[in-house]
Design an enzyme around this catalytic site. Structure first.
Site, PDB file in Angstrom:
ATOM      1  CG  ASN A   9      -1.684   1.255   1.432  1.00  0.00           C
ATOM      2  OD1 ASN A   9      -1.814   2.033   0.477  1.00  0.00           O
ATOM      3  ND2 ASN A   9      -2.213   1.477   2.622  1.00  0.00           N
ATOM      4  CD1 TRP A  10       3.949   1.271  -2.562  1.00  0.00           C
ATOM      5  CD2 TRP A  10       3.806   2.190  -4.601  1.00  0.00           C
ATOM      6  NE1 TRP A  10       4.813   0.594  -3.385  1.00  0.00           N
ATOM      7  CE2 TRP A  10       4.747   1.136  -4.640  1.00  0.00           C
ATOM      8  CE3 TRP A  10       3.548   2.905  -5.765  1.00  0.00           C
ATOM      9  CZ2 TRP A  10       5.433   0.796  -5.806  1.00  0.00           C
ATOM     10  CZ3 TRP A  10       4.228   2.567  -6.926  1.00  0.00           C
ATOM     11  CH2 TRP A  10       5.160   1.520  -6.945  1.00  0.00           C
ATOM     12  CE  LYS A  11       0.192   3.486   4.705  1.00  0.00           C
ATOM     13  NZ  LYS A  11       0.154   3.629   6.136  1.00  0.00           N
ATOM     14  CG  HIS A  94      -5.747   1.629   5.228  1.00  0.00           C
ATOM     15  ND1 HIS A  94      -5.336   2.573   6.141  1.00  0.00           N
ATOM     16  CD2 HIS A  94      -4.695   0.808   5.025  1.00  0.00           C
ATOM     17  CE1 HIS A  94      -4.067   2.329   6.470  1.00  0.00           C
ATOM     18  NE2 HIS A  94      -3.657   1.261   5.796  1.00  0.00           N
ATOM     19  CD  GLU A  96      -2.800   5.440   6.823  1.00  0.00           C
ATOM     20  OE1 GLU A  96      -2.774   5.537   5.585  1.00  0.00           O
ATOM     21  OE2 GLU A  96      -1.824   5.021   7.491  1.00  0.00           O
ATOM     22  CD  GLU A 166      -3.375  -2.800   7.274  1.00  0.00           C
ATOM     23  OE1 GLU A 166      -2.254  -3.032   6.790  1.00  0.00           O
ATOM     24  OE2 GLU A 166      -3.962  -1.717   7.111  1.00  0.00           O
ATOM     25  N   GLY A 172       2.329   2.094  10.836  1.00  0.00           N
ATOM     26  CA  GLY A 172       3.226   3.237  10.718  1.00  0.00           C
ATOM     27  C   GLY A 172       3.897   3.628  12.026  1.00  0.00           C
ATOM     28  CB  SER A 212       5.257  -1.754  12.091  1.00  0.00           C
ATOM     29  OG  SER A 212       4.784  -0.440  12.339  1.00  0.00           O
ATOM     30  N   GLY A 233       3.063  -1.086   4.229  1.00  0.00           N
ATOM     31  CA  GLY A 233       3.114   0.328   3.873  1.00  0.00           C
ATOM     32  C   GLY A 233       4.555   0.754   3.625  1.00  0.00           C
ATOM     33  N   GLY A 234       5.168   1.364   4.641  1.00  0.00           N
ATOM     34  CA  GLY A 234       6.501   1.966   4.512  1.00  0.00           C
ATOM     35  C   GLY A 234       7.553   1.056   3.891  1.00  0.00           C
TER      36      GLY A 234
HETATM   37  C1  PEP Z   1      -0.672   0.117   6.046  1.00  0.00           C
HETATM   38  O1  PEP Z   1      -0.834   1.307   5.932  1.00  0.00           O
HETATM   39  O2  PEP Z   1      -1.516  -0.672   5.565  1.00  0.00           O
HETATM   40  C2  PEP Z   1       0.509  -0.352   6.763  1.00  0.00           C
HETATM   41  C3  PEP Z   1       0.487  -1.570   7.206  1.00  0.00           C
HETATM   42  O3  PEP Z   1       1.526   0.563   6.931  1.00  0.00           O
HETATM   43  P1  PEP Z   1       2.976   0.272   7.609  1.00  0.00           P
HETATM   44  O4  PEP Z   1       3.475  -1.030   7.026  1.00  0.00           O
HETATM   45  O5  PEP Z   1       3.814   1.426   7.210  1.00  0.00           O
HETATM   46  O6  PEP Z   1       2.742   0.146   9.076  1.00  0.00           O
END
Ligand code: PEP
Length: 250
Positions: A9-11, A94, A96, A166, A172, A212, A233-234
């Protein structure tokens, strides 16, 4: 055998040019496993042209969609628009979107129905807050998200559904769930699905863990029996770290 999915997920990261660069580098590597990538909407069409030549499948997806097919919804995008731009899946619900953009369970339910209607595979996200985890009643919000999100969805659609657990406190923050905690929660989620929608659906439903995930913790998370993949994500923004995580899912 459940599908193993390592989704990115590149956001709100990467321009079209940066997306193309990432995909070209990924495709010139020894990609050991299929990739699922949700870039920003603006990159989807260009990304689809590039991945059409991939030796190992790269699935593309949206990060959100509107439930309506079209209409006066400034700034929104429909499932069929995503599909025609090259998406085969869409992240829905999600945290967010729920927290920053105030999406509620009824809207998420409508989005899921719309995704099935146009033939997109939803990655439906659920997860508890830190307060719910600390209280010990962490399954209550998750069960509510599941029962209201999946309300009225007919059982044939479940074979085209992916769930992502999640926990909000892990997204994050650098504080991933331990593999034991994630496994225990996935197992409880699968048990809830079995009780409500039947054992066959529960057994074949892929449940991804997100929060994470990184190169150091991916392997152990993936070795748990109820963890069928990852939503990242990151750590999926750099080709080399996404690739190392793909390599851990053999
Ligand atoms: C996400 O936003 O779905 C996510 C899991 O982010 P991160 O891996 O950065 O915690």
């Amino acid at each position: 055998m459940r599908k193993k999915i390592i989704a990115a997920n590149w956001k709100m990261h990467k321009t079209v040019h940066e997306t193309e660069k990432f995909l070209r580098e990924l495709m010139s590597s020894d990609m050991p496993h299929e990739a699922w990538i949700a870039p920003p909407f603006t990159s989807l069409h260009a990304a689809a042209q590039i991945v059409s030549n991939a030796k190992v499948k790269i699935h593309l997806g949206g990060q959100n969609m509107h439930a309506a097919a079209q209409g006066a919804f400034t700034g929104e995008i429909s499932g069929s628009m995503l599909k025609e731009a090259g998406a085969s899946f869409c992240i829905i619900g999600h945290s967010e979107r729920r927290n920053l953009f105030h999406e509620n369970d009824a809207e998420i339910n409508a989005k899921l129905k719309s995704a099935f209607h146009v033939g997109l595979t939803p990655i439906f996200c659920v997860g508890e807050s830190a307060a719910a985890r600390d209280s010990g009643d962490f399954m209550d919000p998750i069960e509510l998200q599941l029962s209201s999100g999946l309300l009225g969805i007919e059982s044939p659609h479940f074979k085209n559904l992916v769930l992502a657990y999640e926990p909000i406190w892990a997204i994050g923050t650098g504080k991933a769930a331990t593999p034991q905690l994630a496994q225990e929660t996935h197992n409880k989620i699968r048990g809830y699905i079995a009780a409500k929608w039947g054992g066959d659906i529960a057994k074949s439903l892929p449940i991804l863990y997100g929060g994470s995930v990184n190169v150091a913790n991916a392997k152990q998370l993936l070795s748990e029996p109820d963890i069928d993949g990852l939503l990242i994500g990151g750590a999926a923004l750099e080709v080399q770290s996404y690739l190392s995580i793909l390599r851990q899912q053999q």
